[in-house]
Design an enzyme around this catalytic site. Structure first.
Site, PDB file in Angstrom:
ATOM      1  N   HIS A 223      44.777  37.242  45.667  1.00 60.10           N
ATOM      2  CA  HIS A 223      43.479  37.725  45.182  1.00 60.10           C
ATOM      3  C   HIS A 223      42.288  37.010  45.807  1.00 60.10           C
ATOM      4  CE1 HIS A 223      44.143  34.283  42.472  1.00 60.10           C
ATOM      5  NE2 HIS A 223      42.823  34.251  42.300  1.00 60.10           N
ATOM      6  N   LYS A 227      38.375  34.247  50.359  1.00 61.85           N
ATOM      7  CA  LYS A 227      37.630  32.994  50.377  1.00 61.85           C
ATOM      8  C   LYS A 227      37.837  32.212  51.667  1.00 61.85           C
ATOM      9  CE  LYS A 227      37.217  32.197  45.394  1.00 61.85           C
ATOM     10  NZ  LYS A 227      37.560  31.294  44.259  1.00 61.85           N
ATOM     11  N   HIS A 252      33.763  37.781  48.810  1.00 59.50           N
ATOM     12  CA  HIS A 252      35.165  37.461  49.107  1.00 59.50           C
ATOM     13  C   HIS A 252      36.166  38.548  48.698  1.00 59.50           C
ATOM     14  CE1 HIS A 252      35.565  35.929  44.902  1.00 59.50           C
ATOM     15  NE2 HIS A 252      36.846  36.199  45.066  1.00 59.50           N
ATOM     16  N   HIS A 276      39.307  42.866  41.960  1.00 63.28           N
ATOM     17  CA  HIS A 276      39.624  41.982  40.825  1.00 63.28           C
ATOM     18  C   HIS A 276      38.388  41.404  40.133  1.00 63.28           C
ATOM     19  CE1 HIS A 276      39.323  38.841  44.011  1.00 63.28           C
ATOM     20  NE2 HIS A 276      39.110  37.986  43.031  1.00 63.28           N
ATOM     21  N   HIS A 277      37.198  41.569  40.723  1.00 65.31           N
ATOM     22  CA  HIS A 277      35.967  41.142  40.047  1.00 65.31           C
ATOM     23  C   HIS A 277      35.135  42.327  39.560  1.00 65.31           C
ATOM     24  CE1 HIS A 277      36.056  36.818  40.241  1.00 65.31           C
ATOM     25  NE2 HIS A 277      36.363  36.835  41.537  1.00 65.31           N
TER      26      HIS A 277
END
Length: 386
Positions: A223, A227, A252, A276-277
């Site tokens: 995930h 980054k 990211h 995922h965000h």
């Protein structure tokens, strides 16, 4: 009643007709056919259909010659039972001139041919020869099909093993990559391994299939791969990020999705990585997706990720307990999180979450039983060194 007229040795046949059963209540017919055929075949006899079925129950006859009209059970009545007992046996019916219609009916029931009384012995030999050849073709076809089936099963097993080995190799490589990324961000050490286990348990509770589980596992593992493009000065900054630093950090998920996009076996995982965000109410990033526009795996991961963040030590807070995490998750249910995923989370006992955190989930009896029955893939993955 003499049920077995001579010892049979089926093993020596090896697909060729050797054993013939002659079924007729007229012993003169039996003797005539035996004399005609015994030079080439081992002939046994039965005086009734009932006796023939008993013989066929205990012995394997490649060819059965049976009269149609007999006291008790007729040859026509016997035929379906005989084919059920010995489906590969080739049946030739004996018919008088007046019973030709019955002989034709017998062909429809599965008989190979018929002989008409009074016999032409040369015709008898020709019919039996054709029947024997037909049996040999049936046997050869069955042997070929069995061999082909075994070969396909063997090749399938080999392919499955190869795919499992390849998948495990992928998993090891991705785990190593994740560990290298986490080494840059000391506060999240072990985070990816934990959220994989948390996510898979939630996926199980929500009834995900094996393909969805794989996507969820790899997506949870990778995930934060995006980054890799975030500078250490931002990633490891102990103080609050500036607005510009947050702008870079929020990129990211999209960077991560782009990194693994196009890798076929990570197609489903890419959605988890890229979304995922995102938030249920549409206020998340990077695309502002809302509700069910967000991939289910990403919605599951969001809950698992938040649970781990609350219950783990971070630079900015000490780990809090399950109850504190549950309050936070319920507070944002329907806002940040999918309410269905929160409901699934609450169905899992706090003690089980603690076992999962400690990587002791395989010792949890109810969960393990459910894995074995419904998700053998998940059983394997949760038992591995995540």
């Amino acid at each position: 009643m003499n049920l077995i007229t001579k010892p049979l040795n089926i093993e020596r046949n090896r697909g060729r007709v050797k054993e013939i059963l002659i079924v007729d209540d007229d012993q003169a017919i039996v003797k005539l056919l035996t004399a005609c055929l015994e030079a080439d075949y081992c002939c046994s006899s039965a005086a009734s259909a009932e006796e023939a079925l008993v013989l066929c129950h205990f012995n394997e006859f490649q060819l059965v010659i049976t009269d149609i009209t007999m006291p008790g059970m007729s040859g026509l009545d016997m035929l379906p039972q005989l084919k059920s007992l010995a489906p590969n046996s080739v049946v030739v019916m004996i018919s008088g001139n007046q019973a030709l219609e019955s002989a034709i009916y017998a062909l429809r029931l599965g008989a190979f041919d018929y002989l008409v009384k009074p016999f032409d012995l040369q015709q008898v030999k020709r019919v039996i020869k054709r029947a024997a050849e037909h049996y040999e073709l049936i046997t050869a076809k069955k042997l070929y099909e069995d061999h082909l089936e075994q070969l396909v099963a063997q090749r399938t097993a080999e392919l499955d093993d190869a795919l499992v080995s390849l998948e495990n190799a992928y998993r090891s490589t991705l785990t190593a990559l994740t560990s290298a990324l986490e080494a840059r961000d000391l506060e999240t050490a072990g985070h990816s391994e934990r959220v994989v286990r948390f996510s898979l348990r939630l996926g199980l509770a929500l009834g995900l299939n094996a393909t969805q589980m794989k996507s969820l596992e790899f997506g949870a593992l990778l995930h934060d791969i995006g980054k890799i493009g975030v500078p250490d000065s931002i990633l490891r900054k102990p103080a609050k990020l500036t607005e510009e630093e947050w702008r870079l950090m929020r990129k990211h998920p999209a960077h991560g999705e782009q990194i693994i996009k196009g890798i076929e076996f990570l197609e489903g995982a890419a959605k988890v990585v890229g979304q995922h965000h995102e938030r249920w109410d549409g206020t998340g990033y990077p695309r502002g997706l809302q509700g069910e526009q967000i991939d289910l795996g990403a919605r599951i991961f969001a809950v698992a990720d938040t649970f781990d963040a609350i219950t783990s030590d971070r630079v900015y807070h000490r780990a809090r307990d399950y109850d504190a995490a549950l309050l936070e998750l319920e507070k944002y249910s329907g806002l940040q999180f999918d309410a269905n995923v929160i409901r699934a989370f609450k169905q899992i006992a706090p003690a089980e979450w603690n076992l999962i955190r400690k990587n002791l989930v395989v010792n949890s009896q109810p969960l393990t039983q459910h894995h074995e029955q419904n998700h053998p893939y998940l059983t394997t993955q949760l038992a591995m060194a995540h």
